[in-house]
Each structure stands twice: as C-alpha cells, then as structure tokens.
Design an enzyme around this catalytic site. Sequence first.
Site, PDB file in Angstrom:
ATOM      1  N   HIS A  82      38.682  14.897  31.939  1.00 34.81           N
ATOM      2  CA  HIS A  82      38.262  15.940  32.880  1.00 34.81           C
ATOM      3  C   HIS A  82      37.079  15.439  33.705  1.00 34.81           C
ATOM      4  O   HIS A  82      36.172  14.772  33.183  1.00 34.81           O
ATOM      5  CB  HIS A  82      37.811  17.199  32.138  1.00 34.81           C
ATOM      6  N   CYS A  85      36.544  22.589  26.459  1.00 35.61           N
ATOM      7  CA  CYS A  85      36.398  21.169  26.794  1.00 35.61           C
ATOM      8  C   CYS A  85      35.523  20.950  28.025  1.00 35.61           C
ATOM      9  O   CYS A  85      34.651  20.072  28.026  1.00 35.61           O
ATOM     10  CB  CYS A  85      37.781  20.542  27.008  1.00 35.61           C
ATOM     11  N   ASN A 127      38.740  14.684  27.513  1.00 33.15           N
ATOM     12  CA  ASN A 127      38.820  16.070  27.058  1.00 33.15           C
ATOM     13  C   ASN A 127      39.434  16.230  25.674  1.00 33.15           C
ATOM     14  O   ASN A 127      39.176  17.219  24.981  1.00 33.15           O
ATOM     15  CB  ASN A 127      39.625  16.908  28.052  1.00 33.15           C
ATOM     16  N   ARG A 135      58.092  24.978  13.493  1.00 30.75           N
ATOM     17  CA  ARG A 135      58.738  24.020  14.408  1.00 30.75           C
ATOM     18  C   ARG A 135      58.500  22.580  13.981  1.00 30.75           C
ATOM     19  O   ARG A 135      59.257  21.684  14.344  1.00 30.75           O
ATOM     20  CB  ARG A 135      58.218  24.216  15.842  1.00 30.75           C
TER      21      ARG A 135
END
Length: 341
Positions: A246, A133, A319, A42
């Site tokens: 986070h 993470c 994160n 891709r």
Amino acid sequence: MRERRYNVAVVGATGAVGTEMMRILEERNFPVERLVPLASERSAGKSVKFKGEEIPVKVLDERSFEGVQIALFSAGGSVSERFAPIAARSGCVVVDNTSAFRMDPDVPLVVPEVNPHAISLYKKKGIIANPNCSTIQMVVVLKPLHDRARIRRVVVSTYQSVSGTGMRAILELEAQVRAWVEGKALEPKVYPHPIAFNCLPHIDVFFEDGYTKEEMKMVNETKKIMEDETIRVTATTVRVPVFRGHSEAINIETERKLTVQEAREILSRAPGVKLWDDPAEKKYPMPILAAGGDETWVGRIREDTSVENGLNLWVVADNLRKGAALNAIQIAEILIRDYLV
C-alpha cells in the site's frame, strides 16, 4: 532453563494474511509448541506447511481453542465477533486482525512502534485489536513527528493493493491482466468495476456522508492509537492494480514548524521506518521495494508551501506483513515477553 513455548492458533490459516502469519512465526522463530491452523469448512482436507511439517487444517468450532494460549485471527469480522470471545473465555489471548473490536473502549488497538504500553489492557476482554493496514503504516511514520512537533491535521490519500481484499482479488487482477493481453473482456467479480489498469476510489461500503468505511477507519483508529482525539484526520482511499504493498500520500500540519531536514533526521532513527528519500538519485518508496519486507518506507519529504507548518510525505509498506501479519506477531512477541510469563 527451557524457554516457555506456546500453543498458537491461526484463524483463517488458508487466507492471504493467515499464510503470512505462519510464515512470519517461522521466520522470527516465535516459540510455538503446537500450531493449530483453523479455517472454515471450505478448507476441510487442506494442510499448511510449518517448519517443514504438513499440518492438517481444522474446521473452526467452539472447541478449537482448548489448550491454546495465543490465537491470531484473520478470517473476517463476523468470524471474530463470534469466536474471539469464545477463545478468550477458554483462557486464550486473541490478537484480532479484523475491524470487529478496534473501536471497543475495552480492547487495546496496538501498533508496537507507537503504543506498546496499551497491550496491558488486554486483560479486560482477552482481546487485542490489530489496526487497519493503511492506518498501521501511517502512524508508524507520524508518531515520531507528532512527539517532536505535535500534529494538528492529517490529509491522506491511499493507493491500496488488491491483496488487501484477499486471495480472490489477487486472482481477479491476474485474470484481468491476462484477459486484457488476449483482447478479452475484463470481468469484475470481487470489485464492482475492473481493477486491471484502473483505480477505484471505493474501499469497503459508503456511508451517507460520502465517506467509505475504510476512510473512517483511518480517521478513528489514528486518534485511538496516537491517544490524541484532537488530531484532525481526513482520508480518501483508493484501490489500485498493484498486487502487494500500500502507498500513501500524506500531508501533515504541525503545531511547531518542522524543516525537511529535521523530519528526515527524526524518521531516520524511528523504529520500523526506512528513510528512502533522494529524488536526485530517483530514490523514493515504491510497492515493489516494500513487498516482502518489514519496514515502513518513507520518502518524498517536502515542505507544504501552502501552509505555515506543513509537510508532504510518501509512505509505502507491505500490507500483508507490517499492515497485518507482522504487526499481529510483534504484538504477540511483546505479550509473551512482558505479560504471559
């Protein structure tokens, strides 16, 4: 004498974490002789910028690792399962950011501030695993407290940004915010429900016992990294409408009592930790502060009055950096310093 330099492959180079990996390699002046950006078909025809140079992205295949000494993987578990062993057999050391090998007993699971000595075990399979993470930022804070007072139990609730899911999730939140402003329907594609102005207590798949895979990653990885199977951990992981960073509300119960002041003193000296804890001045960690930085921020440290030896903490980190790309490159830095000489 000329510094030794390394051919470094980045698998998943066009993704959110792969992009961050290349940025950090450049920022930290990692001794890259040749960068090999790899991705799926891709991304054919795309290029990435590294040190002012446009480098074409190559399609990942079984010959991609010829002449490469270090490979940083962040392209999904199925890709790592297939290609990481191929890379290792070619003589390359793999630092893998997926969950594919984290709980393999022959693969070290490493956070450099916590268990750098475990890197030496990479020779068994040629692979080093980068933890989840949310686990990384938690153990960076817990380890110095554990060393002082031994943690018996951890209860953690996470508030995880959409960048943890990847670029498609970032774009989905952006599109839903625009749609809300324009009075249009919020169409979920990446997540099962709208994420804008919402919280989803659902990260990864559900198991039969009601826990998610993300929650059990935190349970199992914490024990392996901290090298203590007796620590009891329970987690609730939540996706929130934040682009980057986070946050975690962490409650710990220790064997020996730690006062708030002791905890602050310990964490103020802990590697990779930034203490930001002055409620009177409204100083506490937030994703907007942590985004783009390398530290794990900790604040809101207070005694848990419901148990004898308990503390509450609020922990925030970027994160994409400490939770993924930076941790992987810190591992690679130790690898070239101590092992690939």
